[in-house]
Design a protein around this motif. Structure first.
Motif, mmCIF file in Angstrom:
data_model
loop_
_atom_site.group_PDB
_atom_site.id
_atom_site.type_symbol
_atom_site.label_atom_id
_atom_site.label_comp_id
_atom_site.label_asym_id
_atom_site.label_seq_id
_atom_site.Cartn_x
_atom_site.Cartn_y
_atom_site.Cartn_z
ATOM 1 N N VAL A 142 -16.820 -51.273 -3.226
ATOM 2 C CA VAL A 142 -15.770 -51.708 -2.402
ATOM 3 C C VAL A 142 -15.504 -53.258 -2.452
ATOM 4 N N ALA A 145 -13.785 -53.888 -5.698
ATOM 5 C CA ALA A 145 -12.385 -53.418 -5.642
ATOM 6 C C ALA A 145 -11.534 -54.523 -4.670
ATOM 7 N N HIS A 258 -9.983 -46.489 -4.687
ATOM 8 C CA HIS A 258 -10.909 -47.002 -3.718
ATOM 9 C C HIS A 258 -10.078 -46.843 -2.371
ATOM 10 N N GLN A 287 -19.472 -43.184 -7.966
ATOM 11 C CA GLN A 287 -19.022 -44.125 -8.812
ATOM 12 C C GLN A 287 -19.926 -43.805 -9.974
#
Length: 411
Positions: A142, A145, A258, A287
């Motif tokens: 995350v 992202a 995401h 993932q």
């Protein structure tokens, strides 16, 4: 060389616009191969698609492909899956769109449903060190992202400020309402404050969707977005309530797969349908599989209590989260040129995308960081995974596997 690579498609009959047409079975087989091999997230998926359909098969040219990618990035939903649906639609009509989605989506969806069976069937799996490693690697994924999206979607002070304020709003008002308010306010702020250059007109490839059909599909999308949550509030049916959560998540995701994380977490965890530990473990596992990240919905549906759960729950919630993506891309295709030319729409989208960065940044702290990081060893593992992803550019599959191994060893 190029003509020999396109030989398998040379027998397809041309459509009214002169582009080759094929069968839904052909579309399914091509996308099934991509569904088994497309690792790396939506940006990588779009690269695989270009290689397969522009360079190798010649289904469309670079300009038409770039324009299709621009449309799907403009719309909410999973961009790579929407590009795949549109490619199937252009190649083999409505059945081609369905075949493209099934082929690209089912390999990862089935893998995640099987993982959900493991989490649900063996109590020790959810509490194991390997699953804790998956939760820790979710922090790094995350963070990667947020890092990448912030660089591309917040290039100026205004949009960076929108992202920051959106994050603060989501942290101050937890749940879906805070996330939705941040996205709406970000779009409104940019609509009146952001300055962007006007886009030049461009020629576009035709698709077998009339403007009337497109308008009907967009109307169905809007009606479901309003009526399904309303029906869920009036009904005691867990199935309808769950469908409302997943449909709304699929309809409101801007900025990539995401971003579905905070929307789904706010929908399934507070109500007790899925525990936060199981939620993050599944997100980490997602993932490590190919295909679209939206197949995380299949994992969550498989974990949900009766009457959902198992294969029925997994496949039902998978359909619920992808239905808005299909309605939007098929409905918008006939209107894309007029949509993209509107300066107010472009400015609002700039603010919405910036707000999405803030929403995802807030989710990076709560629930991802707060649920996964409990010691200095966890911090070190998360930082190592982040470095391997961002700076060493290792494959997410390798990093996820190493994180699970490290979590098992540390435990």
């Amino acid at each position: 060389m190029q003509s020999s690579e396109r030989t398998p498609d040379s027998d397809a009959s041309p459509d009214a616009q002169g582009s080759p047409r094929g069968s839904a079975w052909e579309v399914f087989l091509v996308f099934l191969k991509l569904g088994f091999t497309s690792f790396g997230g939506p940006v990588a998926h779009l690269g695989y698609f270009r290689t397969e359909f522009v360079e190798r098969r010649g289904w469309l040219d670079d300009k038409a492909y770039s324009d299709l990618v621009a449309l799907c990035q403009f719309l909410p939903g999973p961009a790579s899956s929407q590009v795949g649906m549109a490619l199937g639609l252009g190649r083999a009509g409505w059945w081609g769109a369905l075949a493209a989605w099934v082929g690209f989506t089912m390999p990862s969806a089935i893998a995640l449903i099987l993982f959900a069976f493991g989490v649900a069937g063996w109590a020790g799996v959810a509490a194991s060190g390997a699953v804790h490693g998956l939760k820790v690697v979710a922090v790094a994924i995350v963070a990667q992202a947020v890092w990448g999206m912030a660089k591309s979607l917040c290039p100026d002070r205004l949009r960076a400020g929108i992202a920051l304020l959106a994050a603060l709003l989501v942290l101050a008002v937890p749940g879906a309402m805070g996330q939705l308010a941040a996205i709406v306010l970000g779009g409104l702020a940019a609509r009146f404050l952001l300055r962007l250059g006007h886009l030049p007109p461009a020629a576009h490839r035709s698709y077998p969707v009339s403007r009337r059909t497109g308008a009907v599909l967009l109307a169905i999308f809007a009606a479901l977005l309003l009526l399904v949550p309303l029906l869920a509030t009036l009904s005691a049916s867990p199935s309808i309530q769950a469908a409302a959560v997943f449909y709304k998540a699929g309809a409101l995701v801007f900025g990539g797969g995401h971003v579905v994380l905070p929307l789904l977490q706010a929908g399934v965890v507070p109500g007790g349908w899925v525990s936060n530990d199981a939620f993050l473990a599944g997100y980490g596992a997602a993932q490590a599989v190919p295909g679209p990240l939206f197949t995380f919905a299949a994992y969550l549906g498989a974990l949900m209590p009766s009457p959902l759960g198992g294969w029925i729950g997994g496949l039902s919630m998978l359909a619920a989260i992808f239905v808005p993506a299909f309605l939007l891309v098929a409905g918008a295709l006939p209107f894309w040129e007029s949509m993209r030319q509107r300066d107010d729409v472009q400015r609002a989208m700039g603010g919405i995308n910036a707000a999405v960065v803030g929403v995802l940044g807030a989710a990076l702290y709560d629930p991802v960081w707060t649920s996964a990081i409990h010691s200095l060893a966890d911090v070190a593992l998360a930082l190592a995974a982040f470095g391997l992803l961002v700076f060493a550019r290792w494959s997410p599959v390798v990093v996820v596997g190493l994180a699970a191994l490290a979590g098992w060893i540390l435990a």
